[in-house]
Design a protein around this motif. Structure first.
Motif, PDB file in Angstrom:
ATOM      1  N   SER A 175       0.859  -1.180   0.000  1.00 27.48           N
ATOM      2  CA  SER A 175       0.000   0.000   0.000  1.00 27.48           C
ATOM      3  C   SER A 175       0.895   1.230   0.000  1.00 27.48           C
ATOM      4  CB  SER A 175      -0.898   0.022   1.238  1.00 27.48           C
ATOM      5  OG  SER A 175      -1.756  -1.101   1.271  1.00 27.48           O
ATOM      6  N   ASN A 176       0.618   2.165  -0.893  1.00 30.29           N
ATOM      7  CA  ASN A 176       1.525   3.302  -1.060  1.00 30.29           C
ATOM      8  C   ASN A 176       1.187   4.523  -0.213  1.00 30.29           C
ATOM      9  OD1 ASN A 176       3.450   2.229  -2.890  1.00 30.29           O
ATOM     10  ND2 ASN A 176       1.946   2.356  -4.533  1.00 30.29           N
ATOM     11  N   SER A 177       0.138   4.442   0.594  1.00 35.85           N
ATOM     12  CA  SER A 177      -0.186   5.550   1.495  1.00 35.85           C
ATOM     13  C   SER A 177      -1.009   5.016   2.649  1.00 35.85           C
ATOM     14  CB  SER A 177      -0.972   6.643   0.761  1.00 35.85           C
ATOM     15  OG  SER A 177      -2.292   6.204   0.472  1.00 35.85           O
ATOM     16  N   GLY A 178      -1.077   5.803   3.710  1.00 34.99           N
ATOM     17  CA  GLY A 178      -1.880   5.401   4.857  1.00 34.99           C
ATOM     18  C   GLY A 178      -3.355   5.298   4.499  1.00 34.99           C
ATOM     19  N   LYS A 179      -3.830   6.218   3.669  1.00 35.34           N
ATOM     20  CA  LYS A 179      -5.234   6.197   3.254  1.00 35.34           C
ATOM     21  C   LYS A 179      -5.549   4.916   2.490  1.00 35.34           C
ATOM     22  CE  LYS A 179      -8.674   8.822   0.635  1.00 35.34           C
ATOM     23  NZ  LYS A 179      -8.921  10.043  -0.195  1.00 35.34           N
ATOM     24  N   LEU A 180      -4.662   4.547   1.545  1.00 36.05           N
ATOM     25  CA  LEU A 180      -4.876   3.319   0.785  1.00 36.05           C
ATOM     26  C   LEU A 180      -4.758   2.096   1.685  1.00 36.05           C
ATOM     27  CD1 LEU A 180      -2.985   4.079  -2.546  1.00 36.05           C
ATOM     28  CD2 LEU A 180      -5.447   3.733  -2.264  1.00 36.05           C
ATOM     29  N   GLU A 201      -7.927   1.411   3.460  1.00 36.01           N
ATOM     30  CA  GLU A 201      -8.900   0.797   2.554  1.00 36.01           C
ATOM     31  C   GLU A 201      -8.563  -0.669   2.292  1.00 36.01           C
ATOM     32  OE1 GLU A 201      -9.056   3.058  -1.023  1.00 36.01           O
ATOM     33  OE2 GLU A 201      -9.704   4.910  -0.034  1.00 36.01           O
ATOM     34  N   HIS A 202      -7.277  -0.930   2.046  1.00 38.16           N
ATOM     35  CA  HIS A 202      -6.853  -2.292   1.728  1.00 38.16           C
ATOM     36  C   HIS A 202      -7.095  -3.248   2.888  1.00 38.16           C
ATOM     37  CE1 HIS A 202      -3.907  -0.494  -1.448  1.00 38.16           C
ATOM     38  NE2 HIS A 202      -5.114  -0.649  -1.935  1.00 38.16           N
ATOM     39  N   LEU A 203      -6.978  -2.751   4.108  1.00 39.73           N
ATOM     40  CA  LEU A 203      -7.154  -3.624   5.272  1.00 39.73           C
ATOM     41  C   LEU A 203      -8.612  -4.049   5.473  1.00 39.73           C
ATOM     42  CD1 LEU A 203      -4.615  -2.094   7.800  1.00 39.73           C
ATOM     43  CD2 LEU A 203      -4.504  -4.340   6.711  1.00 39.73           C
ATOM     44  N   ASN A 204      -9.516  -3.470   4.702  1.00 38.89           N
ATOM     45  CA  ASN A 204     -10.878  -3.996   4.699  1.00 38.89           C
ATOM     46  C   ASN A 204     -10.946  -5.340   3.977  1.00 38.89           C
ATOM     47  OD1 ASN A 204     -12.124  -1.817   6.061  1.00 38.89           O
ATOM     48  ND2 ASN A 204     -12.129  -0.610   4.175  1.00 38.89           N
ATOM     49  N   ILE A 205      -9.952  -5.603   3.149  1.00 38.32           N
ATOM     50  CA  ILE A 205      -9.904  -6.823   2.350  1.00 38.32           C
ATOM     51  C   ILE A 205      -8.764  -7.743   2.776  1.00 38.32           C
ATOM     52  CG2 ILE A 205      -9.576  -7.743   0.009  1.00 38.32           C
ATOM     53  CD1 ILE A 205     -10.717  -5.060  -1.020  1.00 38.32           C
ATOM     54  N   TYR A 206      -7.599  -7.154   3.004  1.00 42.34           N
ATOM     55  CA  TYR A 206      -6.383  -7.931   3.240  1.00 42.34           C
ATOM     56  C   TYR A 206      -6.124  -8.111   4.736  1.00 42.34           C
ATOM     57  CZ  TYR A 206      -5.659  -6.978  -1.691  1.00 42.34           C
ATOM     58  OH  TYR A 206      -5.818  -6.904  -3.055  1.00 42.34           O
ATOM     59  N   ALA A 247       1.795  -3.959   3.532  1.00 44.50           N
ATOM     60  CA  ALA A 247       3.112  -3.335   3.673  1.00 44.50           C
ATOM     61  C   ALA A 247       2.964  -1.879   3.258  1.00 44.50           C
ATOM     62  CB  ALA A 247       4.140  -4.050   2.799  1.00 44.50           C
ATOM     63  N   LEU A 248       3.116  -0.997   4.221  1.00 42.77           N
ATOM     64  CA  LEU A 248       2.925   0.436   3.991  1.00 42.77           C
ATOM     65  C   LEU A 248       4.235   1.054   3.506  1.00 42.77           C
ATOM     66  CD1 LEU A 248       1.319   3.081   4.197  1.00 42.77           C
ATOM     67  CD2 LEU A 248       1.896   3.146   6.634  1.00 42.77           C
ATOM     68  N   GLY A 249       4.354   1.233   2.199  1.00 36.59           N
ATOM     69  CA  GLY A 249       5.489   1.940   1.636  1.00 36.59           C
ATOM     70  C   GLY A 249       6.843   1.340   1.948  1.00 36.59           C
TER      71      GLY A 249
END
Length: 266
Positions: free
Chosen positions: A228-233, A236-241, A245-247
């Protein structure tokens, strides 16, 4: 023979922060490090991340630095994971002998490749990993006998799906006993499928590929993760995954200077 594994283990070790977070469903956050620095590793380990992935595929981390950084990260009760450069037995052995809490292996394209990774990640009777290093126990807070008893069911084996071939074989790859985490490399996957990076994120072929990988992981009872390339993304991704890995350290440094210099020069 069904392998002892990270999903069913009852071995309790508070130092294994990433494994414990995954089992608890607490959505742990990882980050990549590609710069060779024990001090940087210590600083990043105190930011609140749960795991640091040492990038020995694309970073400039030497064998010696890998050993030292794993020890420094583990000493701060953060889980060190090492991304090796290829599914080779000597790299797997050398990496796990640092005391890493797990390995990440890039560009897995077939079930046979995943099986090879598992084989050389596990001690007998489940695999062919040899024992001889005094270091792994230190990073796990265990004696060597304790480590030997628990390693097969607590070490995290993470494989990456990031090619068209890997996507085609994803269900068979995810079915391999001993694979714990399936990690999506979105940039390489986009390059393989679309011919460019980064993906815009809404391309039907790319979105379909992500969905297919997640579905295969879920079907086969594996944890699934991505960059994930940003905290915002990442949120969102943690709703699925199960974890992201943040950046990465190099990107974080670059972005900070770019943003601050924009303010200076405005």
């Amino acid at each position: 023979m069904t392998q002892a594994n990270a999903f069913t283990t009852t071995f309790q070790n508070p130092k294994l922060r990433l494994l414990n977070g995954l089992k608890a469903g607490s959505k742990p956050v990882m980050t990549f490090m590609g710069l060779s620095s024990v001090r940087t590793a210590q600083i990043v380990a105190q930011t609140g991340v749960d795991s640091i992935i040492l990038d020995c595929e694309h970073g400039n981390i030497s064998d010696d630095s890998m050993h030292n950084m794993v020890a420094a990260i583990a000493a701060l009760d953060i889980s060190p994971i090492v991304r090796i450069r290829a599914p080779l037995p000597d790299l797997i052995k050398r990496t796990l002998d640092t005391g890493a809490h797990g390995i990440m292996v890039p560009q897995i394209n077939t079930a046979a490749e995943a099986e090879l990774v598992v084989k050389y990640s596990k001690f007998p009777p489940y695999g062919l990993r040899g024992q001889g290093s005094p270091f792994p126990g230190l990073a796990h807070g265990l004696t060597i006998p304790q480590y030997m008893k628990s390693a097969n069911e607590t070490l995290l084996t993470c494989i990456q799906i990031e090619t068209k071939e890997g996507l085609e074989n994803v269900d068979a790859i995810c079915a391999v006993d001993g694979v714990d985490i399936v990690f999506i490399g979105p940039n390489d996957l986009a390059q393989s499928l679309l011919g460019y990076v980064p993906a815009k994120g809404d391309e039907p072929e790319f979105v379909g590929a992500l969905d297919k990988i997640v579905a295969a992981a879920r079907k086969n009872g594996k944890w699934v993760s991505r960059l994930s390339n940003s905290g915002k993304l990442a949120k969102e991704h943690l709703n699925i995954y199960d974890t992201v890995a943040l950046g990465a350290d190099m990107k974080a440094i670059t972005m900070w200077f770019q943003n601050e210099l924009q303010d200076v020069k405005a």
